[in-house]
Design a protein around this motif. Structure first.
Motif, PDB file in Angstrom:
ATOM      1  N   GLN A 144       0.788  -1.163   0.007  1.00 56.38           N
ATOM      2  CA  GLN A 144       0.204   0.075   0.081  1.00 56.38           C
ATOM      3  C   GLN A 144       0.780   1.313  -0.055  1.00 56.38           C
ATOM      4  N   TYR A 202     -10.088  -3.533 -13.748  1.00 60.15           N
ATOM      5  CA  TYR A 202      -9.550  -4.453 -12.441  1.00 60.15           C
ATOM      6  C   TYR A 202     -10.427  -5.477 -12.367  1.00 60.15           C
ATOM      7  N   ILE A 204     -10.186  -9.739  -9.890  1.00 59.09           N
ATOM      8  CA  ILE A 204      -9.420 -10.504  -8.943  1.00 59.09           C
ATOM      9  C   ILE A 204      -9.208 -11.690  -9.662  1.00 59.09           C
ATOM     10  N   LEU A 229      -4.529  -2.714 -11.195  1.00 59.66           N
ATOM     11  CA  LEU A 229      -4.942  -2.166 -10.042  1.00 59.66           C
ATOM     12  C   LEU A 229      -6.026  -1.475 -10.073  1.00 59.66           C
ATOM     13  N   LYS A 230      -6.556  -1.473  -8.564  1.00 58.39           N
ATOM     14  CA  LYS A 230      -7.726  -0.409  -8.655  1.00 58.39           C
ATOM     15  C   LYS A 230      -7.180   0.876  -8.467  1.00 58.39           C
ATOM     16  N   GLN A 240     -12.397   2.237   2.520  1.00 59.06           N
ATOM     17  CA  GLN A 240     -11.577   2.135   1.165  1.00 59.06           C
ATOM     18  C   GLN A 240     -10.108   2.042   1.373  1.00 59.06           C
ATOM     19  N   ASP A 243      -9.832  -1.745   2.025  1.00 62.64           N
ATOM     20  CA  ASP A 243     -10.090  -2.165   0.603  1.00 62.64           C
ATOM     21  C   ASP A 243      -8.904  -2.268  -0.198  1.00 62.64           C
ATOM     22  N   GLU A 244      -8.125  -1.030  -0.273  1.00 60.94           N
ATOM     23  CA  GLU A 244      -6.992  -0.915  -1.066  1.00 60.94           C
ATOM     24  C   GLU A 244      -6.097  -1.961  -0.634  1.00 60.94           C
ATOM     25  N   ASP A 246      -6.121  -4.683   1.271  1.00 63.27           N
ATOM     26  CA  ASP A 246      -6.606  -5.869   0.846  1.00 63.27           C
ATOM     27  C   ASP A 246      -6.346  -6.281  -0.637  1.00 63.27           C
ATOM     28  N   SER A 247      -6.771  -5.498  -1.484  1.00 64.92           N
ATOM     29  CA  SER A 247      -6.795  -5.769  -2.806  1.00 64.92           C
ATOM     30  C   SER A 247      -5.310  -5.991  -3.321  1.00 64.92           C
ATOM     31  N   ILE A 250      -4.088  -9.410  -2.058  1.00 64.03           N
ATOM     32  CA  ILE A 250      -4.700 -10.631  -2.859  1.00 64.03           C
ATOM     33  C   ILE A 250      -4.026 -10.657  -4.117  1.00 64.03           C
ATOM     34  N   LEU A 251      -3.792  -9.725  -4.734  1.00 65.90           N
ATOM     35  CA  LEU A 251      -3.114  -9.778  -5.984  1.00 65.90           C
ATOM     36  C   LEU A 251      -1.602 -10.021  -6.054  1.00 65.90           C
TER      37      LEU A 251
END
Length: 349
Positions: A144, A202, A204, A229-230, A240, A243-244, A246-247, A250-251
């Motif tokens: 992040q 984007y 998953i 990426l988001k 948010q 969420d970023e 976590d996203s 995961i990737l």
């Protein structure tokens, strides 16, 4: 500078580029870093991959210290404790020079410092305050921070930055203390990665669904995997921000699983994972690595970004004679026909 940033919100609101620029310009003027502003370079398009590359001679590379716990190609990958202590003792990132420090405390556990031997102007690093090994996995907050810094630089400057992380003995790193690097793209330089994600939304990733497998550029000579990426203009709430994080995690872990399968496919399960991770504000990419160099041509993440930095003219000529595609293929793993259609086991390695 003694600058202290405690939250991602503070970091997002900072004019980071101007701070990096001021510290860099002062350090360069005072001789605190090694950088030649008159760098020779040329742009070439590789005939096999049709990828644009920039090759430049960076004289500072010959002066850059190599502080590793093990050498590339070493069959015995167990790190000797005495050697590790020696590496920690010589570690330039534990107590960085004040003149090279951009942010002394970032979220409590990190610093931003200049690269003392920069490849480009305004080349800087994110380092852990305490010693951590370079071959440990990136934490969600580190991913992040990479993304937040890239977003910040894109908004406050007219320069395109990218970030990279070299992990594992064959990834091409020179320092064993955990560090992530940030560099500007050359003016007018377009990466193939940005081209292939253009128009992609984007998602998953999921191995068994064809349009949710990672993106690849099949004209490249080496295995690589790219994910979109988001993008966030700003955090509207804590959800948010979470969420970023976590996203990104995961990737990243999906890409790590992918290269674990590559090492299994090539009967290299007994080797520690080596890879390069590259990121821009809208994509993330991983390249599994089997060798840190081809002959005497050393490669970290930069070559896979289309940026070749060599110590002298002789090495530049050698790169041109051998061919960029060949060098990257030998440092990575060869691209297979129909690469994007290959399905790997997501859960068993």
């Amino acid at each position: 500078m003694g600058l202290k940033i405690d939250t991602l919100k503070e970091l997002r609101e900072l004019n980071l580029f101007d701070i990096v620029k001021d510290v860099f310009d002062k350090a360069l003027k005072n001789g605190d870093l090694i950088y030649d502003e008159n760098i020779e370079f040329e742009r070439v398009t590789d005939p096999e991959s049709e990828i644009e590359n920039e090759i430049k001679i960076v004289s500072g590379l010959s002066k850059r210290p190599n502080n590793r716990a093990s050498e590339p190609g070493n069959k015995d990958e167990e790190i000797n404790e005495d050697k590790l202590n020696e590496v920690i003792e010589k570690n330039p990132f534990l107590k960085p020079e004040i003149e090279l420090t951009v942010i002394d405390s970032l979220l409590g556990n990190y610093r931003l410092i200049l690269n003392k031997f920069p490849n480009t102007k305004y080349h800087f690093l994110l380092v852990t305050k305490e010693f951590e090994k370079q071959d440990t996995l990136l934490k969600p907050i580190e991913l992040q921070l990479m993304h937040t810094i890239l977003d910040n630089l894109k908004k406050v400057s007219n320069k395109e930055y990218f970030s990279f992380f070299n992990s594992g003995s064959e990834s091409g790193y020179s320092q064993f203390h955990k560090h992530i690097q940030f560099m500007m793209l050359p003016d007018g330089f377009c990466t193939y990665q940005s081209n292939v994600v253009r128009g992609v939304n984007y998602f998953i990733p999921k191995e068994i669904i064809e349009n949710r497998r990672p993106i690849v550029y099949e004209k490249a000579s080496y295995k690589h995997y790219i994910l979109k990426l988001k993008e966030y203009d700003m955090y509207e709430n804590e959800e948010q921000e979470e969420d970023e994080r976590d996203s990104l995690a995961i990737l990243y872990m999906y890409l790590i699983k992918r290269i674990m399968n590559i090492f299994k496919e090539f009967d290299m399960e007994d080797k520690k994972l080596s890879y390069n991770l590259l990121m821009m504000s809208n994509w993330m990419m991983i390249i599994p690595r089997r060798s840190a160099k081809f002959e005497d041509i050393w490669q970290n993440s930069l070559g896979f970004m289309g940026l070749f930095c060599v110590k002298n003219k002789e090495l530049r000529d050698k790169v041109m004679n051998i061919g960029i595609s060949k060098i990257l293929q030998e440092c990575g793993f060869p691209m297979e026909e129909g690469e994007r259609d290959i399905v790997y086991n997501e859960y068993g390695y």
